[in-house]
Design a protein around this motif. Structure first.
Motif, PDB file in Angstrom:
ATOM      1  N   ALA A  81     -23.016 -36.604  13.020  1.00  0.00           N
ATOM      2  CA  ALA A  81     -23.989 -36.706  11.930  1.00  0.00           C
ATOM      3  C   ALA A  81     -23.828 -35.536  10.954  1.00  0.00           C
ATOM      4  CB  ALA A  81     -25.406 -36.749  12.485  1.00  0.00           C
ATOM      5  N   GLU A  82     -23.509 -34.369  11.467  1.00  0.00           N
ATOM      6  CA  GLU A  82     -23.307 -33.194  10.619  1.00  0.00           C
ATOM      7  C   GLU A  82     -22.032 -33.308   9.794  1.00  0.00           C
ATOM      8  OE1 GLU A  82     -21.760 -28.646  11.205  1.00  0.00           O
ATOM      9  OE2 GLU A  82     -23.025 -29.468  12.794  1.00  0.00           O
ATOM     10  N   LEU A  83     -20.943 -33.753  10.414  1.00  0.00           N
ATOM     11  CA  LEU A  83     -19.635 -33.719   9.762  1.00  0.00           C
ATOM     12  C   LEU A  83     -19.296 -34.961   8.942  1.00  0.00           C
ATOM     13  CD1 LEU A  83     -17.455 -32.205  12.628  1.00  0.00           C
ATOM     14  CD2 LEU A  83     -18.563 -31.004  10.729  1.00  0.00           C
ATOM     15  N   ALA A  84     -19.796 -36.121   9.327  1.00  0.00           N
ATOM     16  CA  ALA A  84     -19.387 -37.390   8.708  1.00  0.00           C
ATOM     17  C   ALA A  84     -19.516 -37.409   7.185  1.00  0.00           C
ATOM     18  CB  ALA A  84     -20.149 -38.556   9.332  1.00  0.00           C
ATOM     19  N   PRO A  85     -20.604 -36.888   6.587  1.00  0.00           N
ATOM     20  CA  PRO A  85     -20.684 -36.946   5.123  1.00  0.00           C
ATOM     21  C   PRO A  85     -19.517 -36.239   4.424  1.00  0.00           C
ATOM     22  CG  PRO A  85     -22.830 -36.443   6.048  1.00  0.00           C
ATOM     23  CD  PRO A  85     -21.839 -36.350   7.180  1.00  0.00           C
ATOM     24  N   GLY A  86     -19.007 -35.169   4.987  1.00  0.00           N
ATOM     25  CA  GLY A  86     -17.892 -34.448   4.380  1.00  0.00           C
ATOM     26  C   GLY A  86     -16.534 -35.024   4.709  1.00  0.00           C
ATOM     27  N   LEU A  87     -16.511 -36.079   5.529  1.00  0.00           N
ATOM     28  CA  LEU A  87     -15.243 -36.675   5.941  1.00  0.00           C
ATOM     29  C   LEU A  87     -15.056 -38.081   5.385  1.00  0.00           C
ATOM     30  CD1 LEU A  87     -15.328 -35.563   9.689  1.00  0.00           C
ATOM     31  CD2 LEU A  87     -13.929 -34.578   7.851  1.00  0.00           C
ATOM     32  N   ALA A  88     -15.839 -38.443   4.388  1.00  0.00           N
ATOM     33  CA  ALA A  88     -15.800 -39.810   3.861  1.00  0.00           C
ATOM     34  C   ALA A  88     -14.415 -40.218   3.381  1.00  0.00           C
ATOM     35  CB  ALA A  88     -16.823 -39.967   2.737  1.00  0.00           C
ATOM     36  N   ASP A  89     -13.613 -39.270   2.909  1.00  0.00           N
ATOM     37  CA  ASP A  89     -12.282 -39.612   2.406  1.00  0.00           C
ATOM     38  C   ASP A  89     -11.184 -39.397   3.448  1.00  0.00           C
ATOM     39  OD1 ASP A  89     -12.441 -36.852   2.458  1.00  0.00           O
ATOM     40  OD2 ASP A  89     -11.334 -36.584   0.586  1.00  0.00           O
ATOM     41  N   GLN A  90     -11.550 -39.126   4.682  1.00  0.00           N
ATOM     42  CA  GLN A  90     -10.594 -38.917   5.768  1.00  0.00           C
ATOM     43  C   GLN A  90     -10.562 -40.147   6.663  1.00  0.00           C
ATOM     44  OE1 GLN A  90      -9.359 -35.605   4.427  1.00  0.00           O
ATOM     45  NE2 GLN A  90      -8.658 -36.027   6.480  1.00  0.00           N
ATOM     46  N   ARG A  91      -9.473 -40.331   7.339  1.00  0.00           N
ATOM     47  CA  ARG A  91      -9.420 -41.364   8.380  1.00  0.00           C
ATOM     48  C   ARG A  91     -10.167 -40.820   9.594  1.00  0.00           C
ATOM     49  NH1 ARG A  91      -4.325 -43.077  11.911  1.00  0.00           N
ATOM     50  NH2 ARG A  91      -5.425 -44.523  13.267  1.00  0.00           N
ATOM     51  N   THR A  92     -11.168 -41.548  10.028  1.00  0.00           N
ATOM     52  CA  THR A  92     -11.978 -41.134  11.179  1.00  0.00           C
ATOM     53  C   THR A  92     -12.284 -42.343  12.050  1.00  0.00           C
ATOM     54  OG1 THR A  92     -14.063 -41.478  10.017  1.00  0.00           O
ATOM     55  CG2 THR A  92     -13.122 -39.266   9.882  1.00  0.00           C
ATOM     56  N   GLU A  93     -12.730 -42.079  13.245  1.00  0.00           N
ATOM     57  CA  GLU A  93     -13.273 -43.094  14.132  1.00  0.00           C
ATOM     58  C   GLU A  93     -14.615 -42.569  14.598  1.00  0.00           C
ATOM     59  OE1 GLU A  93     -10.512 -44.292  17.173  1.00  0.00           O
ATOM     60  OE2 GLU A  93      -8.873 -44.415  15.726  1.00  0.00           O
ATOM     61  N   ALA A  94     -15.673 -43.304  14.326  1.00  0.00           N
ATOM     62  CA  ALA A  94     -17.032 -42.890  14.672  1.00  0.00           C
ATOM     63  C   ALA A  94     -17.183 -42.776  16.194  1.00  0.00           C
ATOM     64  CB  ALA A  94     -18.028 -43.896  14.109  1.00  0.00           C
ATOM     65  N   PRO A  95     -18.240 -42.102  16.641  1.00  0.00           N
ATOM     66  CA  PRO A  95     -18.448 -41.961  18.083  1.00  0.00           C
ATOM     67  C   PRO A  95     -18.437 -43.309  18.797  1.00  0.00           C
ATOM     68  CG  PRO A  95     -19.962 -40.557  16.900  1.00  0.00           C
ATOM     69  CD  PRO A  95     -19.280 -41.416  15.875  1.00  0.00           C
ATOM     70  N   HIS A  96     -17.738 -43.319  19.914  1.00  0.00           N
ATOM     71  CA  HIS A  96     -17.631 -44.523  20.730  1.00  0.00           C
ATOM     72  C   HIS A  96     -17.431 -44.116  22.186  1.00  0.00           C
ATOM     73  CE1 HIS A  96     -13.627 -43.387  19.268  1.00  0.00           C
ATOM     74  NE2 HIS A  96     -13.155 -43.877  20.412  1.00  0.00           N
ATOM     75  N   ASP A  97     -17.917 -44.962  23.090  1.00  0.00           N
ATOM     76  CA  ASP A  97     -17.787 -44.709  24.521  1.00  0.00           C
ATOM     77  C   ASP A  97     -16.406 -45.139  24.993  1.00  0.00           C
ATOM     78  OD1 ASP A  97     -20.395 -43.851  24.448  1.00  0.00           O
ATOM     79  OD2 ASP A  97     -21.219 -45.644  25.393  1.00  0.00           O
ATOM     80  N   GLN A  98     -15.804 -44.301  25.824  1.00  0.00           N
ATOM     81  CA  GLN A  98     -14.493 -44.594  26.396  1.00  0.00           C
ATOM     82  C   GLN A  98     -14.659 -45.038  27.851  1.00  0.00           C
ATOM     83  OE1 GLN A  98     -11.892 -44.871  24.759  1.00  0.00           O
ATOM     84  NE2 GLN A  98     -11.905 -43.472  23.035  1.00  0.00           N
ATOM     85  N   PRO A  99     -13.758 -45.862  28.356  1.00  0.00           N
ATOM     86  CA  PRO A  99     -13.876 -46.314  29.739  1.00  0.00           C
ATOM     87  C   PRO A  99     -13.708 -45.194  30.762  1.00  0.00           C
ATOM     88  CG  PRO A  99     -11.849 -47.137  28.737  1.00  0.00           C
ATOM     89  CD  PRO A  99     -12.645 -46.474  27.648  1.00  0.00           C
ATOM     90  N   TYR A 100     -13.175 -44.046  30.328  1.00  0.00           N
ATOM     91  CA  TYR A 100     -12.992 -42.924  31.248  1.00  0.00           C
ATOM     92  C   TYR A 100     -14.187 -41.971  31.244  1.00  0.00           C
ATOM     93  CZ  TYR A 100     -10.872 -41.390  26.825  1.00  0.00           C
ATOM     94  OH  TYR A 100     -10.605 -41.145  25.498  1.00  0.00           O
ATOM     95  N   GLY A 101     -15.326 -42.437  30.703  1.00  0.00           N
ATOM     96  CA  GLY A 101     -16.567 -41.677  30.844  1.00  0.00           C
ATOM     97  C   GLY A 101     -16.845 -40.639  29.777  1.00  0.00           C
ATOM     98  N   MET A 102     -16.179 -40.741  28.634  1.00  0.00           N
ATOM     99  CA  MET A 102     -16.426 -39.807  27.539  1.00  0.00           C
ATOM    100  C   MET A 102     -16.911 -40.573  26.315  1.00  0.00           C
ATOM    101  SD  MET A 102     -15.660 -36.811  28.759  1.00  0.00           S
ATOM    102  CE  MET A 102     -15.452 -35.707  27.367  1.00  0.00           C
ATOM    103  N   ARG A 103     -17.757 -39.923  25.518  1.00  0.00           N
ATOM    104  CA  ARG A 103     -18.165 -40.428  24.201  1.00  0.00           C
ATOM    105  C   ARG A 103     -17.470 -39.535  23.193  1.00  0.00           C
ATOM    106  NH1 ARG A 103     -21.127 -43.868  21.617  1.00  0.00           N
ATOM    107  NH2 ARG A 103     -22.307 -43.333  19.741  1.00  0.00           N
ATOM    108  N   GLU A 104     -16.713 -40.134  22.261  1.00  0.00           N
ATOM    109  CA  GLU A 104     -15.826 -39.362  21.393  1.00  0.00           C
ATOM    110  C   GLU A 104     -15.835 -39.870  19.960  1.00  0.00           C
ATOM    111  OE1 GLU A 104     -12.403 -38.825  24.836  1.00  0.00           O
ATOM    112  OE2 GLU A 104     -12.123 -40.326  23.279  1.00  0.00           O
ATOM    113  N   PHE A 105     -15.433 -38.968  19.044  1.00  0.00           N
ATOM    114  CA  PHE A 105     -15.040 -39.393  17.701  1.00  0.00           C
ATOM    115  C   PHE A 105     -13.756 -38.680  17.345  1.00  0.00           C
ATOM    116  CE2 PHE A 105     -17.844 -35.810  16.450  1.00  0.00           C
ATOM    117  CZ  PHE A 105     -17.101 -35.178  15.466  1.00  0.00           C
ATOM    118  N   ASP A 106     -13.014 -39.279  16.414  1.00  0.00           N
ATOM    119  CA  ASP A 106     -11.708 -38.750  16.028  1.00  0.00           C
ATOM    120  C   ASP A 106     -11.659 -38.498  14.527  1.00  0.00           C
ATOM    121  OD1 ASP A 106     -10.628 -39.035  18.649  1.00  0.00           O
ATOM    122  OD2 ASP A 106     -10.281 -41.150  18.264  1.00  0.00           O
ATOM    123  N   VAL A 107     -10.929 -37.450  14.166  1.00  0.00           N
ATOM    124  CA  VAL A 107     -10.667 -37.113  12.771  1.00  0.00           C
ATOM    125  C   VAL A 107      -9.159 -36.907  12.654  1.00  0.00           C
ATOM    126  CG1 VAL A 107     -11.042 -35.429  10.923  1.00  0.00           C
ATOM    127  CG2 VAL A 107     -12.903 -35.959  12.528  1.00  0.00           C
TER     128      VAL A 107
END
Length: 123
Positions: A81-107
């Motif tokens: 929530a803090e970083l997303a507004p400044g990353l609008a022009d970057q390729r990102t993947e919003a937070p998502h749950d992974q099958p290995y037990g982690m919640r992640e986002f990518d930049v």
């Protein structure tokens, strides 16, 4: 007894100043260039990364096409929530749950994949 305090990834980049500006302006790191403009040490919340200039005679096409750094965080959704507004022009993947037990986002920043994650709390 000596102990290891932390691991700080060191990544070769084509333009240290531009990459350092990305980490500082877009991801909220603080940083500085030490000793020469071909090195930067950047930190945030106890995590750090070191950027080094690729050697001048390096074939930039030979650099890894994708390097990755994983940042373990306390609250991945709050950080997104803090970083997303400044990353609008970057390729990102919003937070998502992974099958290995982690919640992640990518930049993605050039060849760098920056992943931020935390363990999924049991319900």
């Amino acid at each position: 007894m000596a102990s290891i305090r932390q691991i700080t990834p060191m990544i070769a980049v084509a333009d240290v100043a531009a990459s350092a500006a990305f980490f500082i302006d877009r991801l909220g790191f603080t940083g500085h260039v030490l000793a020469a403009p071909d090195y930067a040490y950047l930190a945030r919340d106890g995590a750090a990364i070191r950027l080094v200039a690729a050697p001048p005679d390096a074939d930039l096409d030979a650099l890894p096409k994708l390097a990755s750094v994983y940042f373990d965080v306390v609250d991945v959704d709050a950080l997104w929530a803090e970083l997303a507004p400044g990353l609008a022009d970057q390729r990102t993947e919003a937070p998502h749950d992974q099958p290995y037990g982690m919640r992640e986002f990518d930049v993605y920043h050039g060849p760098l994949l920056l992943s931020f994650g935390q363990p999924i709390q049991p319900a």
